[in-house]
Each structure stands twice: as structure tokens, then as C-alpha cells.
Design a protein around this motif. Structure first.
Motif, PDB file in Angstrom:
ATOM      1  N   ASN A   1     -15.107   9.371   1.939  1.00  0.00           N
ATOM      2  CA  ASN A   1     -14.695  10.774   1.844  1.00  0.00           C
ATOM      3  C   ASN A   1     -13.276  10.879   1.271  1.00  0.00           C
ATOM      4  OD1 ASN A   1     -14.960  13.465   2.042  1.00  0.00           O
ATOM      5  ND2 ASN A   1     -14.927  13.578   4.280  1.00  0.00           N
ATOM      6  N   PRO A   2     -13.143  10.742  -0.083  1.00  0.00           N
ATOM      7  CA  PRO A   2     -11.786  10.642  -0.635  1.00  0.00           C
ATOM      8  C   PRO A   2     -11.062  11.990  -0.641  1.00  0.00           C
ATOM      9  CG  PRO A   2     -13.407  10.549  -2.399  1.00  0.00           C
ATOM     10  CD  PRO A   2     -14.179  10.638  -1.118  1.00  0.00           C
ATOM     11  N   ILE A   3      -9.806  11.943  -0.270  1.00  0.00           N
ATOM     12  CA  ILE A   3      -8.952  13.123  -0.425  1.00  0.00           C
ATOM     13  C   ILE A   3      -8.240  13.045  -1.773  1.00  0.00           C
ATOM     14  CG2 ILE A   3      -7.092  12.024   0.929  1.00  0.00           C
ATOM     15  CD1 ILE A   3      -6.258  14.825   1.789  1.00  0.00           C
ATOM     16  N   ILE A   4      -7.977  11.801  -2.204  1.00  0.00           N
ATOM     17  CA  ILE A   4      -7.288  11.585  -3.475  1.00  0.00           C
ATOM     18  C   ILE A   4      -8.135  10.695  -4.374  1.00  0.00           C
ATOM     19  CG2 ILE A   4      -5.338  10.356  -4.548  1.00  0.00           C
ATOM     20  CD1 ILE A   4      -3.697  11.183  -2.068  1.00  0.00           C
ATOM     21  N   GLN A   5      -8.391  11.151  -5.595  1.00  0.00           N
ATOM     22  CA  GLN A   5      -9.023  10.309  -6.613  1.00  0.00           C
ATOM     23  C   GLN A   5      -8.164  10.352  -7.867  1.00  0.00           C
ATOM     24  OE1 GLN A   5     -12.763  12.666  -5.832  1.00  0.00           O
ATOM     25  NE2 GLN A   5     -13.686  10.828  -6.719  1.00  0.00           N
ATOM     26  N   LEU A   6      -7.551   9.227  -8.183  1.00  0.00           N
ATOM     27  CA  LEU A   6      -6.778   9.125  -9.425  1.00  0.00           C
ATOM     28  C   LEU A   6      -7.584   8.285 -10.397  1.00  0.00           C
ATOM     29  CD1 LEU A   6      -3.198   8.258  -8.071  1.00  0.00           C
ATOM     30  CD2 LEU A   6      -4.049  10.512  -8.747  1.00  0.00           C
ATOM     31  N   GLU A   7      -7.801   8.817 -11.601  1.00  0.00           N
ATOM     32  CA  GLU A   7      -8.557   8.088 -12.608  1.00  0.00           C
ATOM     33  C   GLU A   7      -7.685   7.887 -13.843  1.00  0.00           C
ATOM     34  OE1 GLU A   7     -11.928  10.619 -13.263  1.00  0.00           O
ATOM     35  OE2 GLU A   7     -12.587  10.472 -11.177  1.00  0.00           O
ATOM     36  N   SER A   8      -7.279   6.648 -14.065  1.00  0.00           N
ATOM     37  CA  SER A   8      -6.500   6.266 -15.258  1.00  0.00           C
ATOM     38  C   SER A   8      -5.328   7.208 -15.525  1.00  0.00           C
ATOM     39  CB  SER A   8      -7.399   6.226 -16.493  1.00  0.00           C
ATOM     40  OG  SER A   8      -8.543   5.455 -16.243  1.00  0.00           O
ATOM     41  N   ILE A   9      -4.545   7.435 -14.487  1.00  0.00           N
ATOM     42  CA  ILE A   9      -3.417   8.355 -14.622  1.00  0.00           C
ATOM     43  C   ILE A   9      -2.309   7.749 -15.478  1.00  0.00           C
ATOM     44  CG2 ILE A   9      -1.483   9.397 -13.352  1.00  0.00           C
ATOM     45  CD1 ILE A   9      -4.010  10.990 -12.994  1.00  0.00           C
TER      46      ILE A   9
ATOM     47  N   SER B   1      -5.401   3.957 -11.328  1.00  0.00           N
ATOM     48  CA  SER B   1      -6.612   4.454 -10.669  1.00  0.00           C
ATOM     49  C   SER B   1      -6.526   4.089  -9.202  1.00  0.00           C
ATOM     50  CB  SER B   1      -7.860   3.837 -11.294  1.00  0.00           C
ATOM     51  OG  SER B   1      -7.946   4.221 -12.655  1.00  0.00           O
ATOM     52  N   LEU B   2      -6.808   5.069  -8.365  1.00  0.00           N
ATOM     53  CA  LEU B   2      -6.604   4.856  -6.936  1.00  0.00           C
ATOM     54  C   LEU B   2      -7.415   5.877  -6.167  1.00  0.00           C
ATOM     55  CD1 LEU B   2      -4.720   3.451  -4.719  1.00  0.00           C
ATOM     56  CD2 LEU B   2      -3.129   5.333  -5.118  1.00  0.00           C
ATOM     57  N   GLU B   3      -8.096   5.421  -5.113  1.00  0.00           N
ATOM     58  CA  GLU B   3      -8.801   6.348  -4.229  1.00  0.00           C
ATOM     59  C   GLU B   3      -8.237   6.218  -2.834  1.00  0.00           C
ATOM     60  OE1 GLU B   3     -13.339   6.920  -5.680  1.00  0.00           O
ATOM     61  OE2 GLU B   3     -13.068   6.570  -3.528  1.00  0.00           O
ATOM     62  N   ILE B   4      -7.953   7.335  -2.222  1.00  0.00           N
ATOM     63  CA  ILE B   4      -7.467   7.330  -0.844  1.00  0.00           C
ATOM     64  C   ILE B   4      -8.377   8.237  -0.030  1.00  0.00           C
ATOM     65  CG2 ILE B   4      -5.533   7.925   0.678  1.00  0.00           C
ATOM     66  CD1 ILE B   4      -3.631   7.184  -1.622  1.00  0.00           C
ATOM     67  N   SER B   5      -8.894   7.693   1.064  1.00  0.00           N
ATOM     68  CA  SER B   5      -9.808   8.465   1.914  1.00  0.00           C
ATOM     69  C   SER B   5      -9.033   9.316   2.891  1.00  0.00           C
ATOM     70  CB  SER B   5     -10.714   7.523   2.711  1.00  0.00           C
ATOM     71  OG  SER B   5     -11.435   6.708   1.837  1.00  0.00           O
ATOM     72  N   LYS B   6      -9.725  10.328   3.418  1.00  0.00           N
ATOM     73  CA  LYS B   6      -9.124  11.155   4.465  1.00  0.00           C
ATOM     74  C   LYS B   6      -8.733  10.278   5.635  1.00  0.00           C
ATOM     75  CE  LYS B   6     -10.800  15.662   3.341  1.00  0.00           C
ATOM     76  NZ  LYS B   6     -12.113  16.187   2.961  1.00  0.00           N
ATOM     77  N   ASN B   7      -7.575  10.579   6.197  1.00  0.00           N
ATOM     78  CA  ASN B   7      -7.059   9.896   7.392  1.00  0.00           C
ATOM     79  C   ASN B   7      -6.556   8.475   7.126  1.00  0.00           C
ATOM     80  OD1 ASN B   7      -8.176   9.049  10.731  1.00  0.00           O
ATOM     81  ND2 ASN B   7      -6.301  10.036  10.096  1.00  0.00           N
ATOM     82  N   GLU B   8      -6.425   8.080   5.845  1.00  0.00           N
ATOM     83  CA  GLU B   8      -5.821   6.778   5.564  1.00  0.00           C
ATOM     84  C   GLU B   8      -4.309   6.843   5.740  1.00  0.00           C
ATOM     85  OE1 GLU B   8      -7.196   3.466   2.866  1.00  0.00           O
ATOM     86  OE2 GLU B   8      -7.871   5.214   1.739  1.00  0.00           O
ATOM     87  N   TYR B   9      -3.724   5.678   5.893  1.00  0.00           N
ATOM     88  CA  TYR B   9      -2.272   5.552   6.059  1.00  0.00           C
ATOM     89  C   TYR B   9      -1.809   4.496   5.053  1.00  0.00           C
ATOM     90  CZ  TYR B   9       2.151   5.264   8.709  1.00  0.00           C
ATOM     91  OH  TYR B   9       3.463   5.298   9.107  1.00  0.00           O
ATOM     92  N   VAL B  10      -1.226   4.946   3.951  1.00  0.00           N
ATOM     93  CA  VAL B  10      -0.936   4.078   2.813  1.00  0.00           C
ATOM     94  C   VAL B  10       0.565   3.973   2.577  1.00  0.00           C
ATOM     95  CG1 VAL B  10      -1.306   3.735   0.331  1.00  0.00           C
ATOM     96  CG2 VAL B  10      -3.099   4.818   1.713  1.00  0.00           C
TER      97      VAL B  10
ATOM     98  N   TYR C   1       3.797  -0.410   9.218  1.00  0.00           N
ATOM     99  CA  TYR C   1       3.186   0.652  10.019  1.00  0.00           C
ATOM    100  C   TYR C   1       1.904   1.187   9.359  1.00  0.00           C
ATOM    101  CZ  TYR C   1       7.271   1.097  13.095  1.00  0.00           C
ATOM    102  OH  TYR C   1       8.251   0.863  14.004  1.00  0.00           O
ATOM    103  N   ALA C   2       1.843   1.089   8.043  1.00  0.00           N
ATOM    104  CA  ALA C   2       0.679   1.615   7.324  1.00  0.00           C
ATOM    105  C   ALA C   2      -0.507   0.664   7.474  1.00  0.00           C
ATOM    106  CB  ALA C   2       1.019   1.804   5.855  1.00  0.00           C
ATOM    107  N   HIS C   3      -1.698   1.132   7.080  1.00  0.00           N
ATOM    108  CA  HIS C   3      -2.901   0.312   7.180  1.00  0.00           C
ATOM    109  C   HIS C   3      -3.299  -0.283   5.838  1.00  0.00           C
ATOM    110  CE1 HIS C   3      -3.966   3.110  10.772  1.00  0.00           C
ATOM    111  NE2 HIS C   3      -3.021   2.237  11.067  1.00  0.00           N
ATOM    112  N   ARG C   4      -2.627   0.204   4.803  1.00  0.00           N
ATOM    113  CA  ARG C   4      -2.981  -0.242   3.461  1.00  0.00           C
ATOM    114  C   ARG C   4      -1.693  -0.251   2.649  1.00  0.00           C
ATOM    115  NH1 ARG C   4      -6.944   3.429  -0.340  1.00  0.00           N
ATOM    116  NH2 ARG C   4      -6.702   2.235  -2.286  1.00  0.00           N
ATOM    117  N   ILE C   5      -1.497  -1.312   1.870  1.00  0.00           N
ATOM    118  CA  ILE C   5      -0.273  -1.415   1.071  1.00  0.00           C
ATOM    119  C   ILE C   5      -0.634  -1.520  -0.412  1.00  0.00           C
ATOM    120  CG2 ILE C   5       1.829  -2.751   0.624  1.00  0.00           C
ATOM    121  CD1 ILE C   5       1.897  -3.517   3.534  1.00  0.00           C
ATOM    122  N   VAL C   6      -0.153  -0.545  -1.182  1.00  0.00           N
ATOM    123  CA  VAL C   6      -0.366  -0.520  -2.626  1.00  0.00           C
ATOM    124  C   VAL C   6       0.964  -0.894  -3.280  1.00  0.00           C
ATOM    125  CG1 VAL C   6      -0.878   0.960  -4.617  1.00  0.00           C
ATOM    126  CG2 VAL C   6      -2.167   1.253  -2.479  1.00  0.00           C
TER     127      VAL C   6
END
Ligand code: ADP
Ligand code: ADP
Length: 233
Positions: free
Chosen positions: A1-9, A27-36, A208-213
Motif C-alpha cells: 500500500n504505497p504512499i509514495i511512488q517515485l518513478e525515474s525522478i 525510483s523509490l516506493e514507500i509504504s504507509k506507516n514506513e519509517y525511512v 531509529y528508522a526501519h529502512r535506510i536509503v
């Protein structure tokens, strides 16, 4: 359930006849309630990406779908209204008005939204409660600690009930102990259901985050889910 969809920005800044390509196909997808956590060296494009995520700026190429809505080619006024309803920002500089109380600072975005006084006060108190500062609502900045000031700024970012909370170096001006205090708040907010994306230079903060980009030279260099989040409660 993505809140953010970046396509070749892509994002280029044009200065005279020179172009600086700050983002070169992200390009990046972030789902609802993620912590990035967004990391990377200075100049790698973090702020540019945050400005696009927060609808403060538009990409020069690619698509950005926010909550199912394509915002990449929206005119500035539509973008502003998306920003006001969907996004909460926290900056390194706290940007509180020193003459106003904590509650008045938190209520400011609601004035711009045309919401009446009574509801403004109620919602400001509700937001201050989320950051554990309901007892400090009548205090001005000079009566609050650095950590409390940043928590007021977080409450202000939350007062419109945004679906996305963005923070650019939110602990950049804080000492280690105060940073931990502020990061506990972000964790609580994420646990309550918000999506959080923050920029930091510090591994301790990113932890503290759950995902590191990680970014480098305008592209995503790595994107990792932390295994520890499975063990950590
Ligand atoms: P940080 O690394 O903390 O994001 P920067 O120094 O890269 O800080 O950027 C601070 C601000 O200045 C940002 O809003 C950025 O978009 C802007 N900025 C950065 N580089 C330039 C530049 N070459 N010309 C104009 N503005 C810039
Ligand atoms: P970071 O936040 O990772 O430090 P930025 O997004 O601020 O990176 O910058 C990425 C690149 O874009 C850098 O080369 C920076 O100088 C350039 N840049 C950023 N903002 C602007 C701007 N407003 N005008 C021109 N160049 C900019």
C-alpha cells in the motif's frame, strides 16, 4: 500500500546556461506507516529529494505519485494545497515564532487553513499531547529546552493530520541526549500510524528508522531494511 511512488525522478537546476543535475533517475516506493532514513554525503541530492517528496518543488523528469495522486506536473497552487493537507515538515531550524506560546505556534497552520479559534486550540492541544508537551502549552520558546522546542515544531507539523511526516536533519542542532528525546517522539508517531521520512548524517539517528536509503551523486546507492526491526520491540 504505497504512499509514495517515485518513478525515474530527475531534477536539474538551471543557472544561466549551466544545468546541475541533482537527481539522475530516482525510483523509490514507500509504504504507509514506513519509517525511512535518507542518508548520503553533502550534495548527493537528499534535500532536493525531500523538497520533491514534500511538494515544495517539482521534478524536471519522471513521475511522483503521492497517495495515488500524480503530483509531478501539478501547477504550484494545486501543489500547495496538497502540501497543506498531506505533508508535515520538521526542519533543522525550528522556525518557531518566539513571541507566541507553544500552543499558538502549533495552531498557526490551522489559521492559514481557515479553522476557527476553538477548534484550533483543541487540535493544538491534541498535537502537543502527541509529543508529550500538553503541560507546556502556554510557554514561549525562551521557557522551553531545545528538545522541547523541536517537539513543539513536530506538533505543529502534525496538527493538520498529514499522511506523511518529513524531517530534514531534525536533530542537527541538538546534543546527543536531546536528540534521543526527539527521536523517541518520531518513533511514537510512526507507531501511531504515520509515515516518517527523515534525513540525517548520523548513523545513531538513522538507527531509529526501519529502512535506510543511501544516496550518492543524485542516485540511490543502497536501500536496506533493517533486520533488527524484527527482533526489536
Ligand atoms: P544540506 O546538505 O544540509 O541539505 P545544502 O547546503 O546542500 O544543505 O543546501 C542548503 C539549501 O541551499 C538547500 O535548500 C539547497 O536546495 C540550497 N542549495 C544547495 N546548493 C545550492 C546551489 N548551488 N545554489 C543554490 N542553492 C543551493
Ligand atoms: P544534499 O541535501 O544531499 O546536500 P542537495 O539536494 O542540497 O544535496 O544538492 C544536490 C546538488 O544540487 C548539489 O550539487 C547542489 O549544489 C545542487 N543544488 C541544490 N539546490 C540547488 C539550487 N536551488 N540551485 C542550484 N543547485 C542546487
Amino acid at each position: 500500500n504505497p504512499i509514495i511512488q517515485l518513478e525515474s525522478i530527475e531534477k536539474s537546476y538551471f543557472m544561466g546556461n549551466q544545468a546541475i543535475q541533482a537527481l539522475k533517475g530516482v525510483s523509490l516506493e514507500i509504504s504507509k506507516n514506513e519509517y525511512v532514513a535518507l542518508m548520503g554525503p553533502s550534495g548527493s541530492g537528499k534535500s532536493t529529494l525531500m523538497n520533491i517528496l514534500g511538494c515544495l518543488d517539482s521534478p524536471t523528469g519522471g513521475r511522483y505519485i503521492l497517495n495515488g495522486l500524480d503530483v509531478s506536473k501539478m501547477p504550484d497552487d494545486s501543489l500547495a494545497s496538497v502540501r497543506n493537507t498531506e505533508i508535515g515538515f520538521v526542519f533543522q531550524q525550528f522556525n518557531l515564532l518566539p513571541r507566541l506560546t507553544a500552543a499558538e505556534n502549533v495552531a498557526l497552520p490551522l489559521i492559514y487553513a481557515g479553522i476557527g479559534r476553538k477548534e484550533r486550540t483543541e487540535r493544538a492541544m491534541e498535537a502537543l499531547k502527541k509529543v508529550g508537551l500538553e503541560t507546556r502549552s502556554h510557554h514561549k520558546s525562551n521557557e522551553l529546552s531545545g528538545g522541547q522546542i523541536q517537539r513543539v515544531a513536530i506538533a505543529r507539523a502534525l496538527v493538520n493530520n498529514p499522511s506523511l511526516l518529513l524531517a530534514d536533519e531534525p536533530t542537527g542542532n541538538l546534543d546527543t541526549r536531546t536528540s534521543a528525546e526527539v527521536m523517541e517522539i518520531f518513533s511514537k508517531i510512526q507507531e501511531a500510524g504515520n509515515t516518517v521520512v527523515l534525513v540525517t548524517h548520523e548513523e545513531d539517528i538513522a538507527a531509529y528508522a526501519h529502512r535506510i536509503v543511501r544516496m550518492r551523486d543524485g542516485v540511490i546507492e543502497s536501500d536496506k531494511l533493517k533486520e533488527t526491526m524484527m527482533i526489536h520491540h
